[in-house]
Design a protein around this motif. Structure first.
Motif, PDB file in Angstrom:
ATOM      1  N   GLU A  17       0.816  -1.213   0.000  1.00 58.47           N
ATOM      2  CA  GLU A  17       0.000   0.000   0.000  1.00 58.47           C
ATOM      3  C   GLU A  17       0.848   1.261   0.000  1.00 58.47           C
ATOM      4  OE1 GLU A  17      -3.630  -0.183   2.304  1.00 58.47           O
ATOM      5  OE2 GLU A  17      -3.206  -2.288   2.734  1.00 58.47           O
ATOM      6  N   ASP A  18       2.127   1.112  -0.333  1.00 61.33           N
ATOM      7  CA  ASP A  18       3.066   2.240  -0.408  1.00 61.33           C
ATOM      8  C   ASP A  18       2.477   3.350  -1.268  1.00 61.33           C
ATOM      9  OD1 ASP A  18       5.317   3.857  -0.434  1.00 61.33           O
ATOM     10  OD2 ASP A  18       6.420   2.607  -1.838  1.00 61.33           O
ATOM     11  N   GLY A  19       2.542   4.571  -0.741  1.00 62.73           N
ATOM     12  CA  GLY A  19       2.070   5.718  -1.496  1.00 62.73           C
ATOM     13  C   GLY A  19       0.657   6.166  -1.171  1.00 62.73           C
ATOM     14  N   ARG A  20      -0.104   5.347  -0.436  1.00 65.60           N
ATOM     15  CA  ARG A  20      -1.454   5.798  -0.040  1.00 65.60           C
ATOM     16  C   ARG A  20      -1.317   6.991   0.894  1.00 65.60           C
ATOM     17  NH1 ARG A  20      -5.152   1.254   2.293  1.00 65.60           N
ATOM     18  NH2 ARG A  20      -6.666   2.954   2.289  1.00 65.60           N
ATOM     19  N   VAL A  21      -2.186   7.967   0.718  1.00 63.43           N
ATOM     20  CA  VAL A  21      -2.143   9.200   1.501  1.00 63.43           C
ATOM     21  C   VAL A  21      -3.527   9.450   2.092  1.00 63.43           C
ATOM     22  CG1 VAL A  21      -1.724  11.685   1.421  1.00 63.43           C
ATOM     23  CG2 VAL A  21      -0.358  10.160  -0.007  1.00 63.43           C
ATOM     24  N   PHE A  22      -3.563   9.792   3.379  1.00 62.87           N
ATOM     25  CA  PHE A  22      -4.808  10.043   4.093  1.00 62.87           C
ATOM     26  C   PHE A  22      -4.762  11.421   4.733  1.00 62.87           C
ATOM     27  CE2 PHE A  22      -3.655   5.598   4.261  1.00 62.87           C
ATOM     28  CZ  PHE A  22      -4.799   4.946   3.846  1.00 62.87           C
ATOM     29  N   ILE A  31      -6.122   3.392  13.437  1.00 58.17           N
ATOM     30  CA  ILE A  31      -5.459   2.686  12.339  1.00 58.17           C
ATOM     31  C   ILE A  31      -5.510   1.200  12.666  1.00 58.17           C
ATOM     32  CG2 ILE A  31      -3.287   2.334  11.086  1.00 58.17           C
ATOM     33  CD1 ILE A  31      -2.501   5.179  11.985  1.00 58.17           C
ATOM     34  N   GLY A  32      -5.903   0.391  11.698  1.00 57.16           N
ATOM     35  CA  GLY A  32      -5.952  -1.045  11.932  1.00 57.16           C
ATOM     36  C   GLY A  32      -6.490  -1.792  10.735  1.00 57.16           C
ATOM     37  N   ALA A  33      -6.889  -3.034  10.980  1.00 59.66           N
ATOM     38  CA  ALA A  33      -7.323  -3.933   9.914  1.00 59.66           C
ATOM     39  C   ALA A  33      -8.839  -3.961   9.740  1.00 59.66           C
ATOM     40  CB  ALA A  33      -6.821  -5.341  10.202  1.00 59.66           C
ATOM     41  N   SER A  34      -9.563  -3.199  10.543  1.00 59.75           N
ATOM     42  CA  SER A  34     -11.029  -3.226  10.517  1.00 59.75           C
ATOM     43  C   SER A  34     -11.593  -2.111   9.635  1.00 59.75           C
ATOM     44  CB  SER A  34     -11.565  -3.064  11.937  1.00 59.75           C
ATOM     45  OG  SER A  34     -12.960  -2.874  11.920  1.00 59.75           O
ATOM     46  N   ASP A  35     -12.734  -2.402   9.011  1.00 59.16           N
ATOM     47  CA  ASP A  35     -13.443  -1.363   8.259  1.00 59.16           C
ATOM     48  C   ASP A  35     -13.925  -0.247   9.183  1.00 59.16           C
ATOM     49  OD1 ASP A  35     -13.123  -2.551   5.777  1.00 59.16           O
ATOM     50  OD2 ASP A  35     -14.990  -3.680   5.925  1.00 59.16           O
ATOM     51  N   ASP A  36     -14.005  -0.518  10.469  1.00 55.50           N
ATOM     52  CA  ASP A  36     -14.426   0.491  11.436  1.00 55.50           C
ATOM     53  C   ASP A  36     -13.309   1.486  11.766  1.00 55.50           C
ATOM     54  OD1 ASP A  36     -16.990  -0.577  11.626  1.00 55.50           O
ATOM     55  OD2 ASP A  36     -16.422  -1.923  13.262  1.00 55.50           O
ATOM     56  N   ASP A  37     -12.065   1.163  11.416  1.00 55.23           N
ATOM     57  CA  ASP A  37     -10.946   2.078  11.658  1.00 55.23           C
ATOM     58  C   ASP A  37     -10.987   3.224  10.657  1.00 55.23           C
ATOM     59  OD1 ASP A  37      -9.629   0.775  13.858  1.00 55.23           O
ATOM     60  OD2 ASP A  37      -9.015  -0.783  12.450  1.00 55.23           O
ATOM     61  N   ASP A  38     -10.489   4.388  11.080  1.00 52.16           N
ATOM     62  CA  ASP A  38     -10.432   5.534  10.169  1.00 52.16           C
ATOM     63  C   ASP A  38      -9.515   5.250   8.989  1.00 52.16           C
ATOM     64  OD1 ASP A  38     -12.119   7.276  11.763  1.00 52.16           O
ATOM     65  OD2 ASP A  38     -10.425   7.416  13.150  1.00 52.16           O
ATOM     66  N   ILE A  39      -8.408   4.575   9.266  1.00 56.11           N
ATOM     67  CA  ILE A  39      -7.457   4.172   8.224  1.00 56.11           C
ATOM     68  C   ILE A  39      -7.322   2.663   8.301  1.00 56.11           C
ATOM     69  CG2 ILE A  39      -5.066   4.313   7.425  1.00 56.11           C
ATOM     70  CD1 ILE A  39      -5.042   7.198   8.540  1.00 56.11           C
ATOM     71  N   ILE A  41      -5.717  -0.773   6.909  1.00 51.93           N
ATOM     72  CA  ILE A  41      -4.569  -1.332   6.181  1.00 51.93           C
ATOM     73  C   ILE A  41      -4.702  -2.850   6.254  1.00 51.93           C
ATOM     74  CG2 ILE A  41      -2.058  -1.477   6.038  1.00 51.93           C
ATOM     75  CD1 ILE A  41      -1.981   1.237   7.555  1.00 51.93           C
ATOM     76  N   ARG A  42      -5.129  -3.438   5.162  1.00 51.88           N
ATOM     77  CA  ARG A  42      -5.359  -4.888   5.143  1.00 51.88           C
ATOM     78  C   ARG A  42      -4.132  -5.693   4.726  1.00 51.88           C
ATOM     79  NH1 ARG A  42     -10.233  -2.968   3.217  1.00 51.88           N
ATOM     80  NH2 ARG A  42     -11.957  -3.351   4.635  1.00 51.88           N
ATOM     81  N   SER A  43      -3.173  -5.048   4.070  1.00 51.44           N
ATOM     82  CA  SER A  43      -2.038  -5.790   3.525  1.00 51.44           C
ATOM     83  C   SER A  43      -1.003  -6.181   4.580  1.00 51.44           C
ATOM     84  CB  SER A  43      -1.359  -4.972   2.428  1.00 51.44           C
ATOM     85  OG  SER A  43      -0.821  -3.781   2.989  1.00 51.44           O
ATOM     86  N   ASP A  44      -1.117  -5.666   5.799  1.00 54.66           N
ATOM     87  CA  ASP A  44      -0.170  -5.980   6.868  1.00 54.66           C
ATOM     88  C   ASP A  44      -0.824  -7.003   7.794  1.00 54.66           C
ATOM     89  OD1 ASP A  44       1.459  -6.080   9.115  1.00 54.66           O
ATOM     90  OD2 ASP A  44       1.859  -3.929   9.123  1.00 54.66           O
ATOM     91  N   PRO A  45      -0.400  -8.281   7.710  1.00 52.04           N
ATOM     92  CA  PRO A  45      -1.043  -9.325   8.516  1.00 52.04           C
ATOM     93  C   PRO A  45      -0.828  -9.160  10.018  1.00 52.04           C
ATOM     94  CG  PRO A  45       0.892 -10.204   7.408  1.00 52.04           C
ATOM     95  CD  PRO A  45       0.683  -8.808   6.889  1.00 52.04           C
ATOM     96  N   SER A  46       0.113  -8.314  10.417  1.00 48.63           N
ATOM     97  CA  SER A  46       0.360  -8.136  11.847  1.00 48.63           C
ATOM     98  C   SER A  46      -0.579  -7.111  12.484  1.00 48.63           C
ATOM     99  CB  SER A  46       1.817  -7.722  12.087  1.00 48.63           C
ATOM    100  OG  SER A  46       2.061  -6.431  11.569  1.00 48.63           O
ATOM    101  N   ILE A  84       3.930   0.928  12.566  1.00 49.43           N
ATOM    102  CA  ILE A  84       2.806   0.258  13.222  1.00 49.43           C
ATOM    103  C   ILE A  84       2.723  -1.115  12.577  1.00 49.43           C
ATOM    104  CG2 ILE A  84       0.316   0.236  13.595  1.00 49.43           C
ATOM    105  CD1 ILE A  84       0.370   3.281  13.496  1.00 49.43           C
ATOM    106  N   GLY A  85       2.844  -2.167  13.381  1.00 52.32           N
ATOM    107  CA  GLY A  85       2.919  -3.512  12.822  1.00 52.32           C
ATOM    108  C   GLY A  85       4.176  -3.604  11.970  1.00 52.32           C
ATOM    109  N   GLN A  86       4.000  -3.938  10.699  1.00 51.55           N
ATOM    110  CA  GLN A  86       5.127  -3.986   9.762  1.00 51.55           C
ATOM    111  C   GLN A  86       5.054  -2.855   8.748  1.00 51.55           C
ATOM    112  OE1 GLN A  86       4.805  -7.921   8.074  1.00 51.55           O
ATOM    113  NE2 GLN A  86       5.228  -8.920  10.003  1.00 51.55           N
ATOM    114  N   THR A  87       4.171  -1.892   8.988  1.00 50.03           N
ATOM    115  CA  THR A  87       3.937  -0.799   8.049  1.00 50.03           C
ATOM    116  C   THR A  87       4.632   0.464   8.525  1.00 50.03           C
ATOM    117  OG1 THR A  87       1.791  -1.752   7.455  1.00 50.03           O
ATOM    118  CG2 THR A  87       2.149   0.567   6.911  1.00 50.03           C
ATOM    119  N   GLU A  88       5.425   1.047   7.638  1.00 45.02           N
ATOM    120  CA  GLU A  88       6.112   2.302   7.938  1.00 45.02           C
ATOM    121  C   GLU A  88       5.236   3.463   7.469  1.00 45.02           C
ATOM    122  OE1 GLU A  88      10.661   3.893   7.664  1.00 45.02           O
ATOM    123  OE2 GLU A  88       9.880   2.762   5.969  1.00 45.02           O
TER     124      GLU A  88
END
Length: 97
Positions: A17-22, A31-39, A41-46, A84-88
């Motif tokens: 997801e490199d390059g996504r801007v919010f 920030i997290g893996a849920s649709d309920d999060d503001d941001i 990020i599904r590509s980071d399994p951690s 956060i997790g494995q995402t910079e």
């Protein structure tokens, strides 16, 4: 809501997801893996649901990580990467993007 000259964005700096801007439009963003999060990020399994929260106070940002355990607040410096997790991620002034 921040004024246009003080508007910040959160950028994903690595991975699929490199390059996504919010736009950071609220005082607190999740920030997290849920649709309920503001941001989401599904590509980071951690990442878990509401993995972290960033709170904005004027032009200061504080990060609290909720997984694997809640951590003390960390001050995030705009222009410096953090993980956060494995995402910079990076927070920058919007006009610097």
């Amino acid at each position: 809501m921040p004024s246009p000259q003080n508007s910040h964005v959160l950028m994903i700096m690595n991975g699929p997801e490199d390059g996504r801007v919010f736009d950071i439009l609220k005082e607190s963003i999740t920030i997290g893996a849920s649709d309920d999060d503001d941001i989401t990020i599904r590509s980071d399994p951690s990442l878990k649901e509401t993995h972290a929260v960033i709170v904005r106070n004027n032009n200061q940002f504080k990060l609290t990580k909720n997984w694997p355990a809640q951590t003390p607040e960390l001050l995030i410096q705009p222009g410096r990467c953090f993980t956060i997790g494995q995402t910079e991620l990076l927070i920058k002034l919007k006009y610097q993007v």
